[in-house]
Design a protein around this motif. Structure first.
Motif, PDB file in Angstrom:
ATOM      1  N   ALA A   1       7.306 -24.403  -6.674  1.00 40.12           N
ATOM      2  CA  ALA A   1       7.306 -23.269  -7.599  1.00 40.12           C
ATOM      3  C   ALA A   1       6.220 -22.269  -7.218  1.00 40.12           C
ATOM      4  O   ALA A   1       6.434 -21.048  -7.254  1.00 40.12           O
ATOM      5  N   ALA A   2       5.047 -22.782  -6.860  1.00 40.94           N
ATOM      6  CA  ALA A   2       3.954 -21.901  -6.452  1.00 40.94           C
ATOM      7  C   ALA A   2       4.297 -21.175  -5.155  1.00 40.94           C
ATOM      8  O   ALA A   2       3.978 -19.988  -4.979  1.00 40.94           O
ATOM      9  N   SER A   3       4.968 -21.870  -4.239  1.00 46.40           N
ATOM     10  CA  SER A   3       5.377 -21.240  -2.982  1.00 46.40           C
ATOM     11  C   SER A   3       6.392 -20.129  -3.233  1.00 46.40           C
ATOM     12  O   SER A   3       6.335 -19.071  -2.590  1.00 46.40           O
ATOM     13  N   GLU A   4       7.306 -20.364  -4.151  1.00 50.58           N
ATOM     14  CA  GLU A   4       8.272 -19.317  -4.494  1.00 50.58           C
ATOM     15  C   GLU A   4       7.563 -18.110  -5.100  1.00 50.58           C
ATOM     16  O   GLU A   4       7.918 -16.958  -4.813  1.00 50.58           O
ATOM     17  N   ALA A   5       6.571 -18.355  -5.947  1.00 51.12           N
ATOM     18  CA  ALA A   5       5.814 -17.248  -6.532  1.00 51.12           C
ATOM     19  C   ALA A   5       5.115 -16.437  -5.437  1.00 51.12           C
ATOM     20  O   ALA A   5       5.087 -15.199  -5.486  1.00 51.12           O
TER      21      ALA A   5
ATOM     22  N   ALA B   1       5.736 -12.561  -4.398  1.00 53.37           N
ATOM     23  CA  ALA B   1       4.634 -11.605  -4.306  1.00 53.37           C
ATOM     24  C   ALA B   1       4.671 -10.866  -2.971  1.00 53.37           C
ATOM     25  O   ALA B   1       4.400  -9.655  -2.910  1.00 53.37           O
ATOM     26  N   LEU B   2       5.019 -11.569  -1.905  1.00 51.29           N
ATOM     27  CA  LEU B   2       5.192 -10.912  -0.611  1.00 51.29           C
ATOM     28  C   LEU B   2       6.272  -9.847  -0.699  1.00 51.29           C
ATOM     29  O   LEU B   2       6.120  -8.735  -0.174  1.00 51.29           O
ATOM     30  N   ALA B   3       7.369 -10.182  -1.365  1.00 50.99           N
ATOM     31  CA  ALA B   3       8.469  -9.231  -1.511  1.00 50.99           C
ATOM     32  C   ALA B   3       8.013  -7.981  -2.255  1.00 50.99           C
ATOM     33  O   ALA B   3       8.352  -6.850  -1.868  1.00 50.99           O
ATOM     34  N   GLN B   4       7.250  -8.170  -3.330  1.00 55.56           N
ATOM     35  CA  GLN B   4       6.764  -7.015  -4.081  1.00 55.56           C
ATOM     36  C   GLN B   4       5.821  -6.179  -3.214  1.00 55.56           C
ATOM     37  O   GLN B   4       5.837  -4.939  -3.266  1.00 55.56           O
ATOM     38  N   GLY B   5       5.000  -6.843  -2.412  1.00 51.31           N
ATOM     39  CA  GLY B   5       4.095  -6.121  -1.522  1.00 51.31           C
ATOM     40  C   GLY B   5       4.838  -5.293  -0.497  1.00 51.31           C
ATOM     41  O   GLY B   5       4.460  -4.142  -0.212  1.00 51.31           O
ATOM     42  N   PHE B   6       5.904  -5.859   0.067  1.00 51.13           N
ATOM     43  CA  PHE B   6       6.710  -5.098   1.019  1.00 51.13           C
ATOM     44  C   PHE B   6       7.313  -3.858   0.355  1.00 51.13           C
ATOM     45  O   PHE B   6       7.302  -2.755   0.916  1.00 51.13           O
ATOM     46  N   ALA B   7       7.865  -4.052  -0.847  1.00 47.79           N
ATOM     47  CA  ALA B   7       8.518  -2.953  -1.559  1.00 47.79           C
ATOM     48  C   ALA B   7       7.515  -1.864  -1.928  1.00 47.79           C
ATOM     49  O   ALA B   7       7.800  -0.663  -1.788  1.00 47.79           O
ATOM     50  N   LYS B   8       6.349  -2.270  -2.407  1.00 47.73           N
ATOM     51  CA  LYS B   8       5.336  -1.287  -2.797  1.00 47.73           C
ATOM     52  C   LYS B   8       4.847  -0.493  -1.585  1.00 47.73           C
ATOM     53  O   LYS B   8       4.664   0.733  -1.668  1.00 47.73           O
ATOM     54  N   ALA B   9       4.617  -1.181  -0.465  1.00 49.14           N
ATOM     55  CA  ALA B   9       4.151  -0.494   0.739  1.00 49.14           C
ATOM     56  C   ALA B   9       5.168   0.548   1.201  1.00 49.14           C
ATOM     57  O   ALA B   9       4.794   1.654   1.613  1.00 49.14           O
ATOM     58  N   ALA B  10       6.445   0.203   1.106  1.00 50.69           N
ATOM     59  CA  ALA B  10       7.483   1.153   1.510  1.00 50.69           C
ATOM     60  C   ALA B  10       7.516   2.354   0.562  1.00 50.69           C
ATOM     61  O   ALA B  10       7.637   3.508   1.001  1.00 50.69           O
ATOM     62  N   ARG B  11       7.410   2.091  -0.742  1.00 46.58           N
ATOM     63  CA  ARG B  11       7.395   3.193  -1.716  1.00 46.58           C
ATOM     64  C   ARG B  11       6.198   4.106  -1.503  1.00 46.58           C
ATOM     65  O   ARG B  11       6.320   5.336  -1.515  1.00 46.58           O
ATOM     66  N   ASP B  12       5.026   3.500  -1.310  1.00 48.65           N
ATOM     67  CA  ASP B  12       3.818   4.291  -1.137  1.00 48.65           C
ATOM     68  C   ASP B  12       3.884   5.161   0.111  1.00 48.65           C
ATOM     69  O   ASP B  12       3.328   6.277   0.139  1.00 48.65           O
ATOM     70  N   ALA B  13       4.549   4.649   1.151  1.00 43.59           N
ATOM     71  CA  ALA B  13       4.688   5.406   2.396  1.00 43.59           C
ATOM     72  C   ALA B  13       5.896   6.332   2.382  1.00 43.59           C
ATOM     73  O   ALA B  13       6.122   7.062   3.349  1.00 43.59           O
ATOM     74  N   GLU B  14       6.664   6.281   1.287  1.00 43.47           N
ATOM     75  CA  GLU B  14       7.874   7.099   1.139  1.00 43.47           C
ATOM     76  C   GLU B  14       8.821   6.909   2.325  1.00 43.47           C
ATOM     77  O   GLU B  14       9.304   7.856   2.928  1.00 43.47           O
ATOM     78  N   ARG B  15       9.075   5.638   2.610  1.00 45.48           N
ATOM     79  CA  ARG B  15      10.009   5.294   3.683  1.00 45.48           C
ATOM     80  C   ARG B  15      10.915   4.166   3.213  1.00 45.48           C
ATOM     81  O   ARG B  15      10.585   3.445   2.269  1.00 45.48           O
ATOM     82  N   PRO B  16      12.078   3.996   3.867  1.00 43.65           N
ATOM     83  CA  PRO B  16      12.989   2.920   3.465  1.00 43.65           C
ATOM     84  C   PRO B  16      12.344   1.549   3.659  1.00 43.65           C
ATOM     85  O   PRO B  16      11.532   1.352   4.568  1.00 43.65           O
ATOM     86  N   LEU B  17      12.723   0.622   2.812  1.00 44.37           N
ATOM     87  CA  LEU B  17      12.224  -0.744   2.941  1.00 44.37           C
ATOM     88  C   LEU B  17      12.771  -1.371   4.214  1.00 44.37           C
ATOM     89  O   LEU B  17      13.980  -1.362   4.457  1.00 44.37           O
ATOM     90  N   ALA B  18      11.873  -1.929   5.029  1.00 46.29           N
ATOM     91  CA  ALA B  18      12.291  -2.540   6.292  1.00 46.29           C
ATOM     92  C   ALA B  18      11.957  -4.022   6.364  1.00 46.29           C
ATOM     93  O   ALA B  18      12.414  -4.716   7.266  1.00 46.29           O
ATOM     94  N   ALA B  19      11.161  -4.518   5.412  1.00 46.03           N
ATOM     95  CA  ALA B  19      10.743  -5.918   5.429  1.00 46.03           C
ATOM     96  C   ALA B  19      11.278  -6.631   4.191  1.00 46.03           C
ATOM     97  O   ALA B  19      11.370  -6.038   3.116  1.00 46.03           O
ATOM     98  N   ALA B  20      11.613  -7.893   4.355  1.00 47.75           N
ATOM     99  CA  ALA B  20      12.163  -8.662   3.235  1.00 47.75           C
ATOM    100  C   ALA B  20      11.590 -10.065   3.232  1.00 47.75           C
ATOM    101  O   ALA B  20      11.415 -10.686   4.284  1.00 47.75           O
ATOM    102  N   SER B  21      11.301 -10.556   2.028  1.00 45.82           N
ATOM    103  CA  SER B  21      10.856 -11.930   1.818  1.00 45.82           C
ATOM    104  C   SER B  21      11.923 -12.664   1.021  1.00 45.82           C
ATOM    105  O   SER B  21      12.351 -12.191  -0.035  1.00 45.82           O
ATOM    106  N   VAL B  22      12.344 -13.823   1.525  1.00 43.28           N
ATOM    107  CA  VAL B  22      13.488 -14.549   0.971  1.00 43.28           C
ATOM    108  C   VAL B  22      13.129 -16.010   0.739  1.00 43.28           C
ATOM    109  O   VAL B  22      12.361 -16.604   1.512  1.00 43.28           O
TER     110      VAL B  22
END
Length: 229
Positions: free
Chosen positions: A162-166, A170-191
């Motif tokens: 459960a902690a690993s999934e969390a 969090a990695l996924a949210q970090g990828f999404a935020k970095a893309a938004r902040d840079a105003e570029r399409p999301l290119a990284a995904a955490s699954v």
């Protein structure tokens, strides 16, 4: 099969059966592979098995204790010094200890299982900049369906998963935020891949991981894929 020519993928905990299958499948898809394990003897056996299976993209088998933060960052530094950056990470560090109800959940077992979470934290942090800089990065962990319904005899195991999934989310949210902040399409995904038991699903896991590059990052980022369904 997906074409991963030009991509480099790090497989953490590569000396297991699932690691060997993942290495072979990634190389067959054209990806360069960094197959990491802590036991040099097991890495030598892995190298012999993979090389005997046929040709593929270049690969290496560095030895590293993934539960040692300094060692993990040292590995990243050595790779970067050699001009190697990664486009993908597959976390296969794991194991099972449990049984005996709640009273049987020993601290020794918990600390053993915790190494998988520790390795995930260290590896993802050491290679985070690589993944964010890639034009198509994918990071995945293997979790368990026990997260949905933890049992007393597997409380330690379910808690770590459960902690690993969390952490993966969090990695996924970090990828999404970095893309938004840079105003570029999301290119990284955490699954997150969930299994009941990985035995017998090694090739399925490898194929589904490779196939992540066929999907748009926005479609697979922060998703949970049940491989037993």
């Amino acid at each position: 099969m997906s074409d991963l020519t030009g991509r480099t993928v790090l497989v953490a905990g590569a000396t297991s059966t699932s690691g060997r299958v993942a290495v072979q499948t990634l190389r067959a898809a054209g990806a360069g592979v960094i197959a990491v394990g802590h036991d040099p003897v097991k890495l030598e056996a892995l190298a012999a098995q993979v090389d005997a299976a046929g040709t593929g993209a270049p690969w290496m088998t560095p030895s590293c204790d993934l539960a040692d933060e300094q060692a993990v960052h040292g590995l990243a530094d050595r790779l970067h010094a050699g001009g190697v950056t990664v486009d993908g990470v597959l976390h296969l560090v794991g194991g099972w200890r449990g049984g005996g109800g709640l009273a049987g959940q020993s601290d020794d077992d918990y600390r053993f299982l915790e190494r998988s979470l520790t390795g995930l934290r260290f590896v993802s942090r050491a290679f985070d900049a690589d993944l964010r800089a890639s034009d198509a990065a994918r990071e995945a962990i293997v979790s368990s369906v026990s997260v949905r319904r933890p049992l007393a005899g597997g409380a330690n195991y379910a808690a770590i998963k459960a902690a690993s999934e969390a952490w993966a989310r969090a990695l996924a949210q970090g990828f999404a935020k970095a893309a938004r902040d840079a105003e570029r399409p999301l290119a990284a995904a955490s699954v997150v891949f969930r299994v009941k038991a990985l035995a017998g699903l090694e090739q399925t896991l490898a194929d589904r991981f490779v196939a992540l590059w066929d999907a748009d990052a926005a479609d697979v980022n922060d998703t949970v894929i049940d491989l037993t369904a």
